[in-house]
Motif scaffolding. Structure first.
Motif, short mmCIF file in Angstrom:
data_model
loop_
_atom_site.label_atom_id
_atom_site.label_comp_id
_atom_site.label_asym_id
_atom_site.label_seq_id
_atom_site.Cartn_x
_atom_site.Cartn_y
_atom_site.Cartn_z
N ASP A 130 0.80 -1.23 0.00
CA ASP A 130 0.00 0.00 0.00
C ASP A 130 0.83 1.28 0.00
OD1 ASP A 130 -2.37 -1.34 -0.07
OD2 ASP A 130 -2.82 -1.13 2.07
N PRO A 156 2.71 4.47 -1.23
CA PRO A 156 2.52 5.27 -2.44
C PRO A 156 3.52 4.97 -3.56
CG PRO A 156 2.22 6.65 -0.51
CD PRO A 156 2.69 5.32 -0.01
N LEU A 163 2.43 1.83 -5.29
CA LEU A 163 1.31 2.10 -6.19
C LEU A 163 1.78 2.79 -7.46
CD1 LEU A 163 -1.37 3.31 -3.58
CD2 LEU A 163 -0.90 0.99 -4.41
N THR A 164 2.79 3.65 -7.33
CA THR A 164 3.37 4.29 -8.51
C THR A 164 4.02 3.25 -9.42
OG1 THR A 164 3.72 6.40 -7.39
CG2 THR A 164 5.10 5.94 -9.31
N ASN A 171 1.38 1.41 -11.30
CA ASN A 171 0.89 2.25 -12.40
C ASN A 171 1.88 2.25 -13.57
OD1 ASN A 171 -0.82 4.69 -13.46
ND2 ASN A 171 1.29 5.41 -13.46
N THR A 227 -4.82 -0.55 -9.30
CA THR A 227 -4.09 0.62 -8.82
C THR A 227 -5.06 1.75 -8.46
OG1 THR A 227 -2.19 0.04 -10.20
CG2 THR A 227 -2.25 2.28 -9.33
N ARG A 262 -5.42 3.21 -4.74
CA ARG A 262 -5.16 4.62 -4.46
C ARG A 262 -6.37 5.30 -3.85
NH1 ARG A 262 -1.27 6.59 -9.58
NH2 ARG A 262 0.66 6.42 -8.37
N GLN A 304 -5.01 6.61 -0.56
CA GLN A 304 -4.69 8.04 -0.66
C GLN A 304 -5.91 8.93 -0.72
OE1 GLN A 304 -1.89 7.06 -4.08
NE2 GLN A 304 -0.60 8.54 -3.02
N HIS A 328 -6.98 12.64 -4.16
CA HIS A 328 -5.53 12.81 -4.23
C HIS A 328 -5.11 12.91 -5.70
CE1 HIS A 328 -1.22 11.94 -3.88
NE2 HIS A 328 -1.33 12.22 -2.60
N ASP A 351 -2.64 11.72 -7.27
CA ASP A 351 -2.25 10.42 -7.83
C ASP A 351 -3.47 9.57 -8.16
OD1 ASP A 351 0.36 11.16 -7.53
OD2 ASP A 351 0.75 9.89 -5.78
N THR A 352 -4.50 9.66 -7.34
CA THR A 352 -5.74 8.92 -7.62
C THR A 352 -6.39 9.45 -8.89
OG1 THR A 352 -6.07 8.63 -5.23
CG2 THR A 352 -7.96 8.23 -6.66
N SER A 402 -4.55 8.08 -11.77
CA SER A 402 -4.90 6.68 -12.02
C SER A 402 -6.24 6.57 -12.75
CB SER A 402 -4.97 5.90 -10.71
OG SER A 402 -3.69 5.46 -10.32
#
Length: 252
Positions: free
Chosen positions: A25, A27, A30-31, A34, A56, A60, A64, A68, A70-71, A74
């Motif tokens: 989990d 970050p 998760l990157t 992705n 992903t 996220r 997150q 977020h 990043d979300t 995604s």
């Protein structure tokens, strides 16, 4: 560089190591997930890319939060993957939601928001909905020129996309000047061998062909093919597309 044979094992190993060292989990993990999904997508391995993008986004949102950045990235990436496989019924709602969320969270002028507006416009164009695509392309180009500057690569992409939308609408009087300017600007800003420059050369050749101007189209197609064969990896899709276009133009 298009060297997916080297990129994919590195992405795979990095994901495995981050899962082991930082946890599933984290970050950064998760990157990595992705990035590996995007590499699979680029390689045409859609059966591997789509599940990774989907999990992903789910992770996220859980880790997150739904707002977020990043979300949101995604969600945009998953929409792009759906668009690649031709599933516009899933892609369009995701692009629409991502644009709304980015406008609310990041602001209307944030580069990611402008990217979302461009992506949504392109999907409308793919769906044949010119009445929605054209105004979005026009406002995105205007906003990118104002926010990023006239020479920014994203601005050049918007100019190219608007030219393509006008061409699709049959408005060559607007499309041709945009394509011509984009090619000149990309040669100046990115260089004559940049893949985006090669794409612009091919697009302008297509527009000339559509206008019936073979005397301009053929030399551009010939140069575009020569440059693609020299610059891009063997078997690159753009090279195959330019070769087919040149063959069609010569038979016209």
């Amino acid at each position: 560089m298009g060297d997916l044979g080297r990129a994919l094992p590195l992405y795979q190993r990095t994901l495995e190591d981050r899962e082991r060292v930082q946890g599933t989990d984290h970050p950064d993990t998760l990157t990595s997930r992705n990035n590996l999904a995007y590499a699979y997508l680029t390689a045409g391995e859609l059966s591997r890319a789509l599940p990774l993008f989907e999990c992903t986004l789910e992770d996220r949102e859980r880790v997150q939060g739904i707002d977020h950045p990043d979300t949101l990235a995604s969600r945009d990436n998953l929409a792009g993957a759906y668009e690649t496989v031709g599933d516009l019924g899933r892609a369009l709602p995701l692009y629409q939601r991502t644009l709304e969320d980015r406008e609310r969270v990041l602001g209307t002028d944030h580069p990611d928001t402008l990217a979302s507006r461009n992506n949504l416009a392109y999907t409308y164009l793919t769906a044949g909905d010119l009445s929605r695509a054209l105004p979005l392309f026009e406002c995105t180009l205007e906003d990118r020129e104002r926010v990023l500057g006239t020479d920014h690569p994203d601005t050049l992409t918007s100019r190219n996309n608007l030219g393509g939308a006008y061409r699709r609408a049959g408005d060559l009087s607007r499309a041709l000047p945009l394509y011509e300017r984009t090619l000149e600007d990309r040669e100046r800003v990115l260089g004559t061998d940049h893949p985006d420059t090669l794409a612009s050369r091919n697009n302008l050749a297509h527009a000339y062909l559509t206008a019936g101007d073979l005397s301009r189209a053929l030399p551009l197609f010939e140069r575009a093919l020569e440059d693609c064969e020299r610059v891009l990896r063997p078997g690159h899709p753009m090279t195959a597309g330019v070769r087919a276009s040149l063959k069609h133009a010569r038979s016209t």
